[in-house]
Design a protein around this motif. Structure first.
Motif, PDB file in Angstrom:
ATOM      1  N   LEU A  29      10.025 -32.778 106.209  1.00  0.00           N
ATOM      2  CA  LEU A  29       8.786 -33.403 106.680  1.00  0.00           C
ATOM      3  C   LEU A  29       7.653 -32.388 106.696  1.00  0.00           C
ATOM      4  O   LEU A  29       6.538 -32.671 106.243  1.00  0.00           O
ATOM      5  N   CYS A  30       7.930 -31.182 107.199  1.00  0.00           N
ATOM      6  CA  CYS A  30       6.892 -30.144 107.253  1.00  0.00           C
ATOM      7  C   CYS A  30       6.452 -29.728 105.850  1.00  0.00           C
ATOM      8  O   CYS A  30       5.262 -29.484 105.611  1.00  0.00           O
ATOM      9  N   LEU A  31       7.403 -29.659 104.912  1.00  0.00           N
ATOM     10  CA  LEU A  31       7.056 -29.334 103.536  1.00  0.00           C
ATOM     11  C   LEU A  31       6.180 -30.424 102.931  1.00  0.00           C
ATOM     12  O   LEU A  31       5.208 -30.149 102.217  1.00  0.00           O
ATOM     13  N   GLU A  32       6.521 -31.663 103.225  1.00  0.00           N
ATOM     14  CA  GLU A  32       5.738 -32.795 102.714  1.00  0.00           C
ATOM     15  C   GLU A  32       4.295 -32.739 103.189  1.00  0.00           C
ATOM     16  O   GLU A  32       3.360 -33.057 102.446  1.00  0.00           O
ATOM     17  N   LEU A  33       4.100 -32.287 104.443  1.00  0.00           N
ATOM     18  CA  LEU A  33       2.768 -32.267 105.050  1.00  0.00           C
ATOM     19  C   LEU A  33       2.089 -30.903 104.942  1.00  0.00           C
ATOM     20  O   LEU A  33       1.030 -30.683 105.539  1.00  0.00           O
ATOM     21  N   ASN A  34       2.710 -29.987 104.208  1.00  0.00           N
ATOM     22  CA  ASN A  34       2.111 -28.657 103.948  1.00  0.00           C
ATOM     23  C   ASN A  34       1.848 -27.873 105.232  1.00  0.00           C
ATOM     24  O   ASN A  34       0.852 -27.137 105.336  1.00  0.00           O
ATOM     25  N   LEU A  35       2.737 -28.023 106.211  1.00  0.00           N
ATOM     26  CA  LEU A  35       2.587 -27.308 107.473  1.00  0.00           C
ATOM     27  C   LEU A  35       3.241 -25.935 107.387  1.00  0.00           C
ATOM     28  O   LEU A  35       4.236 -25.747 106.683  1.00  0.00           O
ATOM     29  N   LEU A  36       2.688 -24.987 108.131  1.00  0.00           N
ATOM     30  CA  LEU A  36       3.266 -23.651 108.264  1.00  0.00           C
ATOM     31  C   LEU A  36       3.480 -23.377 109.743  1.00  0.00           C
ATOM     32  O   LEU A  36       2.781 -23.920 110.589  1.00  0.00           O
ATOM     33  N   GLY A  37       4.440 -22.516 110.057  1.00  0.00           N
ATOM     34  CA  GLY A  37       4.661 -22.182 111.456  1.00  0.00           C
ATOM     35  C   GLY A  37       6.115 -21.956 111.774  1.00  0.00           C
ATOM     36  O   GLY A  37       6.940 -21.716 110.888  1.00  0.00           O
ATOM     37  N   ARG A  38       6.435 -22.040 113.056  1.00  0.00           N
ATOM     38  CA  ARG A  38       7.787 -21.802 113.540  1.00  0.00           C
ATOM     39  C   ARG A  38       8.227 -22.976 114.397  1.00  0.00           C
ATOM     40  O   ARG A  38       7.553 -23.339 115.359  1.00  0.00           O
ATOM     41  N   ILE A  39       9.378 -23.536 114.062  1.00  0.00           N
ATOM     42  CA  ILE A  39       9.933 -24.665 114.819  1.00  0.00           C
ATOM     43  C   ILE A  39      11.395 -24.385 115.101  1.00  0.00           C
ATOM     44  O   ILE A  39      12.141 -23.950 114.220  1.00  0.00           O
ATOM     45  N   ILE A  40      11.799 -24.619 116.341  1.00  0.00           N
ATOM     46  CA  ILE A  40      13.205 -24.524 116.716  1.00  0.00           C
ATOM     47  C   ILE A  40      13.719 -25.936 116.968  1.00  0.00           C
ATOM     48  O   ILE A  40      13.117 -26.703 117.728  1.00  0.00           O
ATOM     49  N   VAL A  41      14.816 -26.268 116.312  1.00  0.00           N
ATOM     50  CA  VAL A  41      15.498 -27.540 116.515  1.00  0.00           C
ATOM     51  C   VAL A  41      16.802 -27.245 117.242  1.00  0.00           C
ATOM     52  O   VAL A  41      17.551 -26.348 116.847  1.00  0.00           O
ATOM     53  N   SER A  42      17.069 -27.985 118.297  1.00  0.00           N
ATOM     54  CA  SER A  42      18.265 -27.758 119.094  1.00  0.00           C
ATOM     55  C   SER A  42      18.824 -29.095 119.557  1.00  0.00           C
ATOM     56  O   SER A  42      18.151 -30.128 119.465  1.00  0.00           O
ATOM     57  N   ASP A  43      20.051 -29.066 120.044  1.00  0.00           N
ATOM     58  CA  ASP A  43      20.631 -30.278 120.626  1.00  0.00           C
ATOM     59  C   ASP A  43      19.807 -30.754 121.812  1.00  0.00           C
ATOM     60  O   ASP A  43      19.825 -31.932 122.151  1.00  0.00           O
ATOM     61  N   GLU A  44      19.040 -29.832 122.447  1.00  0.00           N
ATOM     62  CA  GLU A  44      18.266 -30.188 123.635  1.00  0.00           C
ATOM     63  C   GLU A  44      16.808 -30.500 123.332  1.00  0.00           C
ATOM     64  O   GLU A  44      16.047 -30.782 124.248  1.00  0.00           O
ATOM     65  N   GLY A  45      16.398 -30.451 122.031  1.00  0.00           N
ATOM     66  CA  GLY A  45      15.028 -30.830 121.725  1.00  0.00           C
ATOM     67  C   GLY A  45      14.346 -30.012 120.661  1.00  0.00           C
ATOM     68  O   GLY A  45      14.998 -29.401 119.807  1.00  0.00           O
ATOM     69  N   LEU A  46      13.008 -30.032 120.701  1.00  0.00           N
ATOM     70  CA  LEU A  46      12.163 -29.338 119.730  1.00  0.00           C
ATOM     71  C   LEU A  46      11.212 -28.385 120.441  1.00  0.00           C
ATOM     72  O   LEU A  46      10.755 -28.661 121.545  1.00  0.00           O
TER      73      LEU A  46
END
Length: 322
Positions: A29-46
């Protein structure tokens, strides 16, 4: 004049089943929208900080809010002239902020959320203690007036400080704050678990307080985790509280030492930065591995073998479902 880019700061505690698989989906999704940055995905959230063109960021927020898991996500949106990042990292981790308090679910119990205005009205009361739950390098460059700060290098050391806080402030109203609110969710919940009775947190953190309450009485700058490093939040009574590591003059210019072996993260004024070629000392300036200094004191982190497309198996963007 409207700025073409947006910088988004957000988090969301929510259950994500098959979080590692969702990491792939979210990255596409981020690649599709040309976003840059840092995202953590976890069982407890974003937990994320991203930048992109305003329309792309608007679409990203729309898509997340359309997903029932993330419908309650509170985005802090900061207009910008440029991207705040140069790369995209979307990683799976056990926690969305490393605390060691994995048993705590902020959706079950946490400190009372205060709006920026409510926080402003309470922070100077006699029976109130304003507690900064961030790391020392963060509060060294900026903090609320009269706030209690902790000598910790990272948030996972916070639980070790609670006994000390209990001795001094257990009968006080505790108002916790951090950059965007995420650390306060678990910090305030842990304080309640440890016997504190009146615990509150600044909803949206320092960033939202600057946006909605003018940042009054926040002294210095707010440390952020993007290329800007530290940003102004106080439009009412701004001041500088940090000093140059080298010469001791007032400076809120946070840099990393150009010697990668040292990599000390401290304020260094522009004059000392030039004189020491980005290093924090003469010894570091003469180190054989010293990095070239471009005047900013900001150096991109090593990728450490991270491949943003690894595991996608040539998935097409059209396969993304959000």
């Amino acid at each position: 004049m409207n700025k073409p880019y947006s910088i988004l700061l957000y988090y969301c505690y929510t259950q994500i089943e098959n979080a590692e698989a969702y990491r792939d989906e979210h990255h596409l999704l981020c690649l599709e929208l040309n976003l840059l940055g840092r995202i953590i995905v976890s069982d407890e959230g974003l937990n994320g900080t991203v930048s992109g063109l305003k329309e792309d960021c608007d679409e990203y927020m729309r898509r997340l809010h359309a997903d029932p898991r993330f419908g309650h996500t509170d985005f802090k949106v900061d207009p910008s002239d440029v991207h705040a990042f140069t790369k995209l990292h979307v990683r799976y981790k056990p926690e969305i902020v490393h605390s060691g308090l994995r048993h705590i679910d902020p959706n079950q119990r946490t400190g009372v959320h205060l709006s920026p205005q409510e926080f402003k009205e309470l922070k100077d009361k006699e029976d109130v203690v304003v507690l900064d739950v961030r790391s020392d390098y963060e509060h060294s460059v900026g903090r609320f007036k009269n706030a209690v700060t902790l000598d910790i290098e990272n948030f996972r050391e916070f639980p070790d400080k609670v006994d000390e806080l209990k001795e001094k402030y257990k009968d006080k109203k505790i108002l916790t704050y951090c950059t965007g609110g995420i650390k306060c969710e678990k910090a305030s919940a842990f304080l309640l678990e440890q016997g504190f009775e009146n615990v509150y947190q600044l909803h949206g953190g320092i960033i939202k307080y600057g946006m909605e309450a003018g940042g009054e009485d926040f002294e210095g700058k707010c440390y952020v985790f993007d290329n800007r490093v530290a940003v102004d939040v106080n439009k009412v009574n701004p001041t500088v509280v940090s000093t140059c590591h080298v010469c001791g003059t007032k400076s809120d210019r946070m840099v990393n030492c150009a010697n990668p072996v040292c990599n000390l993260h401290v304020p260094i004024c522009e004059n000392c930065g030039v004189e020491l070629d980005g290093a924090c000392s003469v010894e570091c300036k003469e180190h054989p591995d010293k990095r070239p200094y471009d005047g900013t004191g900001y150096y991109q982190k090593e990728m450490n073998g991270y491949n943003p497309l690894k595991g996608f198996n040539r998935k097409k963007k059209s396969d993304v479902k959000v």
